[in-house]
Design an enzyme around this catalytic site. Structure first.
Site, PDB file in Angstrom:
ATOM      1  N   GLY A 124       0.815  -1.198   0.000  1.00  0.00           N
ATOM      2  CA  GLY A 124       0.000   0.000   0.000  1.00  0.00           C
ATOM      3  C   GLY A 124       0.856   1.258   0.000  1.00  0.00           C
ATOM      4  N   CYS A 125       0.200   2.376  -0.250  1.00  0.00           N
ATOM      5  CA  CYS A 125       0.925   3.640  -0.350  1.00  0.00           C
ATOM      6  C   CYS A 125       1.462   4.071   1.011  1.00  0.00           C
ATOM      7  CB  CYS A 125       0.024   4.717  -0.949  1.00  0.00           C
ATOM      8  SG  CYS A 125      -1.596   4.867  -0.183  1.00  0.00           S
TER       9      CYS A 125
END
Lengths: 349, 349, 349, 349
Positions: free
Chosen positions: B156-157
């Protein structure tokens, strides 16, 4: 009977000054008798701030050079100092000597301790003899010392956003003696209204950045007030960030609760402290504040959350750095110092 | 000889999909053979993304409905899944069974443990049998498992922005076993490209707000990876914030160093880990990253500072949430999995 | 004696509604007795608009479903309709029949001519019998018809920005009978507060775009009013643009002066028309308005310039689309219709 | 064989310089041998532009003082001048004398007529003898004169946005001899990267404003080129506006068609002129360009609409002021002048 207080704004050309002018122009108990600016002396106020054209008597005001004699001659009873840090002391002593109340928005009189000032500001305090008579004027926390005070030091924008959530918890001894971690995000007006490449539109827009690590100057007053509230030394790390909004500070705090203290204790303490205070809005558990709900107003919104997985308390606040973090708080102090209702001139939609 | 890999983008109408298309359109070793979108099937790609008009062969591409048979018929060798969370499993198994490599940008295959998935996502994992064969593909940290993998779960970011600074320090056992505190600020593209009042321009502009406290979903994968790196359970609090920029994540981390560990040890460990890695830029002590230096690129910038007063380490990172936090990392993984130079198609000014 | 007027806001959940609530909450002559919203019925006002928490009596208000009987039962004297276009007629007739004054912010009652409505809105006017009794309520230009009116149609945001500079010049017959060209730039709140991908933050931020060419709906009312002012048919081209600000319209107009007419005549006419009008600020020759000086206020700023090289007059205006272009103008009309001072509740800094 | 052209960037510390560096760092046919900046001489390039760290050989470049001898010693074959207006002439003559090609991004060599320069710039042209040999280098319109030219004057950002839509129509004699009206909106980077209060973030954010009426300097070159295209004097009014985006110009033009000319003729002429030109994207009738589709690229998007009601043609364009309006066009000219494919180094997603 409704004689207005004659007020002057010294250093009125910055962003805090601009907002202070807005508040005082429309304040029913204040009459602006002088606005000073070295750079703009002789220029009509509305030529520099066209936004205030046609607002109350703004069109009749002209910047004058800052001059004590002139401020006295104008009948000034209260002088708001909205100067860059390090300049307020030049004005404070002569104004006080002339019987003029001083409400200072700068950092010059916030610290009790001249050595602490020097450690953070890099030079000796220029008027240490005034420090003892200055009041650190955060109305919701130090209100008792504000009524009748002659030299009021308004807290910084970041400090207000931290102290409102933290001080009640430290006074009630709810927090463990481990480091507190704080991340704040501020709008660009916090950097002031001065020529500077790093604060050009294209340097700030589409940018998020931390700065000033690890020892931002505001830590000096935050530390002083946290220690005072806790009755012990409180360790705190603080990282400010610049985000592309005009006004607003969002602060998020991580702290450990003492053994046995619950999220319920936190809520009860905050609600007890701020019951009946018109400008502190307690949002509730797991409620996150948003700066867009406070910009242009004197409100500070506070939420909290207990992170069970990590065993940490999260405190969150949002305020307008120029209003509750500066000019609004100054006017709130003005109201309290003069016995006006606290919200006078501050009911902003 | 330079036969390109035939790739498909499944779920190409969101922001990650849009950026992935940019990267793949210009990638010298990839040929886009299909782009799917349930909502836009039959529509030319450039009608939805007019920015790509005239870029490589974008004008010749038309969205098709997501259909395994069609993807196979098109000769797809690698399928990038840029779907909302919870949908990837529908595609992953049949694609893998058909011998098609899957590079998934969603959260569906990031966790090793189906129970952990359920605890954070609120429903049982739909394809738990695939979890063991998926690789958590953060190239700078898990590069050895990426070459030749068939099912790659891109981090994920937010996790990328935390793991890059933290994992090396935990592997080297430099951090005390006390809670780590993390504040992140993300651009609005992180919320996706879907109809929604809270992400309208006027709801986000001039707004800074925290959200998702205290248990953001990304904590599941962050916890998994931190525990794996430390060989013990790591406690971490995380508060994400939404800030008004399109792209970019700025992350600030507070952690305590183990007794005797110095800031110099931190720097040495980070420099040792990332020497020669083209996309991690180590800025140095007391250097603060700025998202505007990484937006549109696959770089992640990392700075650090030791706060002696509080005795805490501050780690700071900046990345583009859609590039290094999603599409760029996916392409980087594609390069590594196929043996292409890591920077192929990712040298973005 | 200072009995307040009981007012209702019908359709209070959009941006115009939000601003109207701000103005009415603080209006000394208005008492909000009902706020309606089909979508939010039963929800406290401040749950949808947390910004108004603690402002006047906002905390005591709850959205109700729009219902004529309930509005009557609440004692409503004036109903502000802040509904999307096409819905106001459902409410207007029954409210008027019940003796309740209607101040409509939509386009439903702005046109005198039902055929013109159909030509621009694509369907027959739903209540043509009301058109003749409605007043096109632009106070500075049609003030005489506002006092005592029962159905007031507030002008659109773009039209206000064009009519204020143009109507006096057409009335005085200063402009040549050649096409007038207008380019306007509007903040995104003009698009309303509804779920929509094109108005997501990331679709509008870092974007400037024209739209709605060549026949924007607002041209119908602009044409009607320009023709009325000129006593002849006036041709006008109008291109609106969307720019990434929350509030504000900036309008620039190109027109040819009649033979022999000078820039001095233009200035004299504008100054004569707007002398003593508190909300029109005439900036002077070659002075350019800036939306940031009017946002949040009911002011409209107007500048002008004569381009000798091309032989054309340039007129420029700036207003807040939600205030002078909608809610503020509605309150100004309310004040005039009830005989209150025009600026009541509208002195906003 | 693939010997690169040795290039220097003179005045590399502004926004155009920054983008030019991006393009040249990654250009396969260019080798940057010198970057100059009076203010930053001795400083590494990436210290001023940290965004370029790790991009090609950016880390090895250091600003040097602008010095002809040094540029010659470095083997410079082409010098790009990205200086503020009025400084280019100091460098142009000695560079040309030394056999170095000059591609100038400033306004210094755009006008054929020294008197016209003086009328708009307020002082005599400093090197009028060079004007006759300079080429006004808008590749899609004046391409034939670019190959082999030694002194190329790149058009201004606003002029490019007007000339691309207008010149073909004037050459084909489609427009009436009446004033053309133009409104443009520019991002703030157009104001340059210099210390200045009006371009601070807080002065530009949430602001839309016109400026520079009625005689913006760019009108001089626009007039020159329109007159040349039409073979007669063309009257044009132009109002630029500043809008809060970093990069991008949106231009909207109002013009009257000659009797008998149809919208179809306009489309045919535009399509004929720009067929096969990779950087002009014709969007079609009633299609509005959006700057967000061109920022960071060398594209210019063009739409058009015929307003039957007013009898006027509306032309609309969008470009990146720093790329197609400056640096990208300069590189495009570099490509053409050296016989490289026009898109070399300019395929930017």
């Amino acid at each position: 009977m409704s004689t207005k207080v004659k007020v002057a704004v010294v250093g009125a050309s910055g962003y805090s000054g601009r907002e202070l002018l807005r508040l005082l122009l429309l304040h029913p108990q204040a009459e602006i008798v002088a606005v000073t600016s070295r750079a703009h002396a002789g220029k009509p106020l509305v030529a520099e701030f066209p936004r205030w054209r046609g607002v109350a008597n703004a069109d009749s005001l002209t910047f004058v050079a800052p001059d004590i004699a002139a401020l006295k001659a104008a009948g000034t009873q209260t002088a708001f100092l909205a100067l860059p840090h390090g300049l307020a002391h030049e004005f404070a002593a002569p104004l006080l000597n002339a019987g003029i109340q001083v409400i200072d928005l700068s950092a010059d009189f916030r610290l009790r301790n001249a050595a602490l000032y020097e450690a953070f500001y890099g030079h000796p305090h220029p008027a240490p003899e005034l420090l003892s008579q200055a009041v650190y004027a955060l109305p919701e926390l130090n209100g008792e010392s504000i009524a009748g005070a002659q030299l009021l030091a308004c807290p910084g924008c970041y400090p207000t956003s931290m102290l409102v959530p933290l001080v009640p918890l430290l006074r009630a001894d709810l927090l463990e003696n481990s480091p507190i971690s704080v991340a704040s995000m501020s709008g660009v007006s916090g950097a002031g209204r001065k020529e500077s490449v790093p604060f050009l539109f294209c340097e700030c827009n589409e940018s998020v950045r931390s700065y000033g690590v690890p020892k931002h100057r505001h830590l000096s007053e935050v530390g002083q007030e946290l220690d005072r509230a806790a009755g012990r030394h409180v360790r705190i790390s603080f990282v400010p960030h610049l985000v592309p909004v005009n006004q607003g500070i969002c602060t998020t705090i991580f702290a450990a609760l003492r053994e046995g203290i619950t999220a319920g204790d936190v809520e009860k303490t905050l609600r007890g402290t701020y019951a009946g205070r018109p400008f502190v809005r307690l949002l509730g558990t797991n409620q996150c504040p948003d700066t867009k709900n406070v910009t242009g107003t004197n409100f500070i919104d506070v939420g909290w959350s207990f992170d069970e997985r990590a065993g940490q308390l999260i405190l969150m606040s949002a305020e307008d750095n120029l209003i509750k973090g500066a000019s609004g708080q100054a006017v709130q102090n003005f109201n309290l110092a003069h016995g006006f209702p606290e919200t006078t001139g501050l009911v902003l939609g």
